[in-house]
Scaffold this motif. Structure first.
Motif, PDB file in Angstrom:
ATOM      1  N   UNK A  93       0.863  -1.172   0.000  1.00  0.00           N
ATOM      2  CA  UNK A  93       0.000   0.000   0.000  1.00  0.00           C
ATOM      3  C   UNK A  93       0.904   1.228   0.000  1.00  0.00           C
ATOM      4  N   UNK A  94       0.923   1.954  -1.110  1.00  0.00           N
ATOM      5  CA  UNK A  94       1.805   3.105  -1.270  1.00  0.00           C
ATOM      6  C   UNK A  94       0.995   4.396  -1.153  1.00  0.00           C
ATOM      7  N   UNK A  95       1.497   5.336  -0.377  1.00  0.00           N
ATOM      8  CA  UNK A  95       0.852   6.639  -0.244  1.00  0.00           C
ATOM      9  C   UNK A  95       1.359   7.579  -1.334  1.00  0.00           C
ATOM     10  N   UNK A  96       0.437   8.354  -1.908  1.00  0.00           N
ATOM     11  CA  UNK A  96       0.802   9.323  -2.935  1.00  0.00           C
ATOM     12  C   UNK A  96      -0.151  10.512  -2.832  1.00  0.00           C
ATOM     13  N   UNK A  97       0.038  11.475  -3.734  1.00  0.00           N
ATOM     14  CA  UNK A  97      -0.791  12.672  -3.765  1.00  0.00           C
ATOM     15  C   UNK A  97      -1.190  12.947  -5.201  1.00  0.00           C
ATOM     16  N   UNK A  98      -2.459  13.210  -5.408  1.00  0.00           N
ATOM     17  CA  UNK A  98      -2.955  13.453  -6.756  1.00  0.00           C
ATOM     18  C   UNK A  98      -4.028  14.536  -6.702  1.00  0.00           C
ATOM     19  N   UNK A  99      -3.812  15.605  -7.431  1.00  0.00           N
ATOM     20  CA  UNK A  99      -4.789  16.688  -7.446  1.00  0.00           C
ATOM     21  C   UNK A  99      -4.951  17.361  -6.103  1.00  0.00           C
ATOM     22  N   UNK A 100      -3.885  17.377  -5.312  1.00  0.00           N
ATOM     23  CA  UNK A 100      -3.937  18.033  -4.021  1.00  0.00           C
ATOM     24  C   UNK A 100      -4.552  17.213  -2.907  1.00  0.00           C
ATOM     25  N   UNK A 101      -4.840  15.938  -3.144  1.00  0.00           N
ATOM     26  CA  UNK A 101      -5.407  15.105  -2.088  1.00  0.00           C
ATOM     27  C   UNK A 101      -4.651  13.778  -2.012  1.00  0.00           C
ATOM     28  N   UNK A 102      -4.581  13.190  -0.822  1.00  0.00           N
ATOM     29  CA  UNK A 102      -3.859  11.927  -0.669  1.00  0.00           C
ATOM     30  C   UNK A 102      -4.606  10.774  -1.333  1.00  0.00           C
ATOM     31  N   UNK A 103      -3.871   9.863  -1.939  1.00  0.00           N
ATOM     32  CA  UNK A 103      -4.443   8.661  -2.545  1.00  0.00           C
ATOM     33  C   UNK A 103      -3.579   7.473  -2.154  1.00  0.00           C
ATOM     34  N   UNK A 104      -4.195   6.293  -2.183  1.00  0.00           N
ATOM     35  CA  UNK A 104      -3.476   5.047  -1.971  1.00  0.00           C
ATOM     36  C   UNK A 104      -3.296   4.341  -3.311  1.00  0.00           C
ATOM     37  N   UNK A 105      -2.130   3.761  -3.484  1.00  0.00           N
ATOM     38  CA  UNK A 105      -1.845   2.931  -4.652  1.00  0.00           C
ATOM     39  C   UNK A 105      -1.618   1.510  -4.165  1.00  0.00           C
ATOM     40  N   UNK A 106      -2.324   0.551  -4.755  1.00  0.00           N
ATOM     41  CA  UNK A 106      -2.080  -0.859  -4.450  1.00  0.00           C
ATOM     42  C   UNK A 106      -1.024  -1.373  -5.425  1.00  0.00           C
ATOM     43  N   UNK A 107       0.163  -1.605  -4.924  1.00  0.00           N
ATOM     44  CA  UNK A 107       1.226  -2.134  -5.779  1.00  0.00           C
ATOM     45  C   UNK A 107       1.146  -3.650  -5.782  1.00  0.00           C
ATOM     46  N   UNK A 108       0.996  -4.238  -6.973  1.00  0.00           N
ATOM     47  CA  UNK A 108       0.682  -5.659  -7.072  1.00  0.00           C
ATOM     48  C   UNK A 108       1.777  -6.556  -6.542  1.00  0.00           C
ATOM     49  N   UNK A 109       2.983  -6.086  -6.512  1.00  0.00           N
ATOM     50  CA  UNK A 109       4.029  -6.774  -5.774  1.00  0.00           C
ATOM     51  C   UNK A 109       4.395  -8.141  -6.311  1.00  0.00           C
ATOM     52  N   UNK A 110       4.925  -8.943  -5.408  1.00  0.00           N
ATOM     53  CA  UNK A 110       5.525 -10.220  -5.778  1.00  0.00           C
ATOM     54  C   UNK A 110       4.518 -11.355  -5.688  1.00  0.00           C
ATOM     55  N   UNK A 111       4.501 -12.204  -6.716  1.00  0.00           N
ATOM     56  CA  UNK A 111       3.673 -13.416  -6.729  1.00  0.00           C
ATOM     57  C   UNK A 111       4.588 -14.623  -6.902  1.00  0.00           C
ATOM     58  N   UNK A 112       4.357 -15.634  -6.097  1.00  0.00           N
ATOM     59  CA  UNK A 112       5.086 -16.894  -6.264  1.00  0.00           C
ATOM     60  C   UNK A 112       4.120 -18.060  -6.110  1.00  0.00           C
TER      61      UNK A 112
END
Length: 311
Positions: A93-112
């Motif tokens: 779960x990555x925190x970011x900012x878009x259009x002046x407001x905080x957003x979360x990005x779900x990074x799909x990450x590692x699959x095994x």
């Protein structure tokens, strides 16, 4: 004085196909007791050992860092009879900012996936089901997702599962939002997916150059050994854009929204079946009637794209 309310975190078990079940835990570093967390991480490590042999990964959840585990969504698939863990996916779960407001990005990450159970269609559970559940958990608001990979099969899976993905098959276009999020991911979060500080980033093509230097070294592949997608367009895209000798990756950014959730449901329950029809109807009802009420009642969240008019 009343105590602050802690949001309830997702910890659920669902079916994952014949003889399989999956456990999905949101932020296990916060949700689980230390003993339960240690068992879950050992299950993940056992899967990694079955894939990598004596090689070790030294980043992300494998390091056992509590801070990393507090912003991870972990999906582990088990055999029902034996309880043996056979596959996992770790979303960051990555925190970011878009259009002046905080957003979360779900990074799909590692699959095994353990070699002896590959080909069981587990990618739909490891990627799609987890993201759909988190999408519903977030009141069905569109959620940004990202993926870093050099594997054509994964590039194609991301492009076909999620909405508004770039890079993807033509005529996919890079928007200002894609670029803003990509720069924040590379500026703040490259350690979350094992990319070193010395790696470069081509913002025009969304290509990370010399990506396997920050703990993910053992995951580097040749083009010949990387799993291919059934649609040759994604294989050709990776062959054209990535230098496998140097160790390049594609950074893909898209969204999980109602369209993506509907497409996922159509894959696991075809529309011509009763479950498929009921599921699609439920999604339409949620979109048309229930969501506006839910968002109107929740004064703590912005309406965003769900607002009925633009200001």
């Amino acid at each position: 004085m009343s105590k602050p309310v802690t949001p309830r975190l997702l910890d659920t078990t669902v079916g994952a196909g014949p003889g399989l079940r999956s456990r999905i835990v949101e932020r296990p570093g916060l949700a689980l007791a230390p003993a339960d967390l240690a068992v879950l991480i050992e299950d993940v490590r056992s899967i990694a050992r079955s894939v990598l042999g004596d090689r070790d990964l030294t980043y992300g959840i494998f390091a056992g860092d509590p801070e990393i585990l507090s912003r991870t969504v972990l999906t582990v698939v088990y055999e029902k009879k034996s309880g043996r863990p056979v596959a996992f996916n770790a979303l960051a779960i990555l925190d970011a900012n878009l259009g002046g407001r905080p957003v979360e990005i779900l990074h799909l990450g590692l699959v095994m996936v353990r070699p002896d159970v590959r080909g069981s269609g587990l990618s739909a559970t490891l990627y799609g089901l987890t993201c759909v559940l988190l999408f519903v958990r977030r009141q069905c608001r569109a959620v940004w997702v990202s993926s870093v990979t050099q594997v054509p099969a994964v590039v194609g899976m991301v492009a076909e599962t999620f909405s508004d993905v770039y890079p993807a098959r033509p005529p996919a276009r890079r928007s200002f939002q894609h670029e803003r999020l990509a720069r924040q991911i590379m500026g703040r979060w490259r350690h979350a997916f094992g990319v070193g500080e010395e790696a470069g980033f081509d913002a025009d093509r969304f290509v990370i150059t010399d990506a396997y230097t920050g703990g993910s070294d053992e995951l580097k592949k040749t083009f010949e050994s990387a799993a291919k997608h059934r649609d040759a367009i994604y294989n050709d895209l990776c062959a054209a854009e990535l230098d496998y000798g140097r160790g390049d990756d594609l950074l893909q950014i898209g969204q999980i929204d109602m369209r993506a959730a509907s497409r996922y449901l159509a894959k696991v329950a075809p529309p011509d079946t009763v479950p498929g029809l009921l599921g699609r109807f439920a999604l339409l009802m949620i979109q048309a009637a229930l969501l506006p009420l839910v968002h109107w009642l929740d004064h703590t969240q912005p309406w965003g794209s769900l607002r009925a008019w633009k200001t």
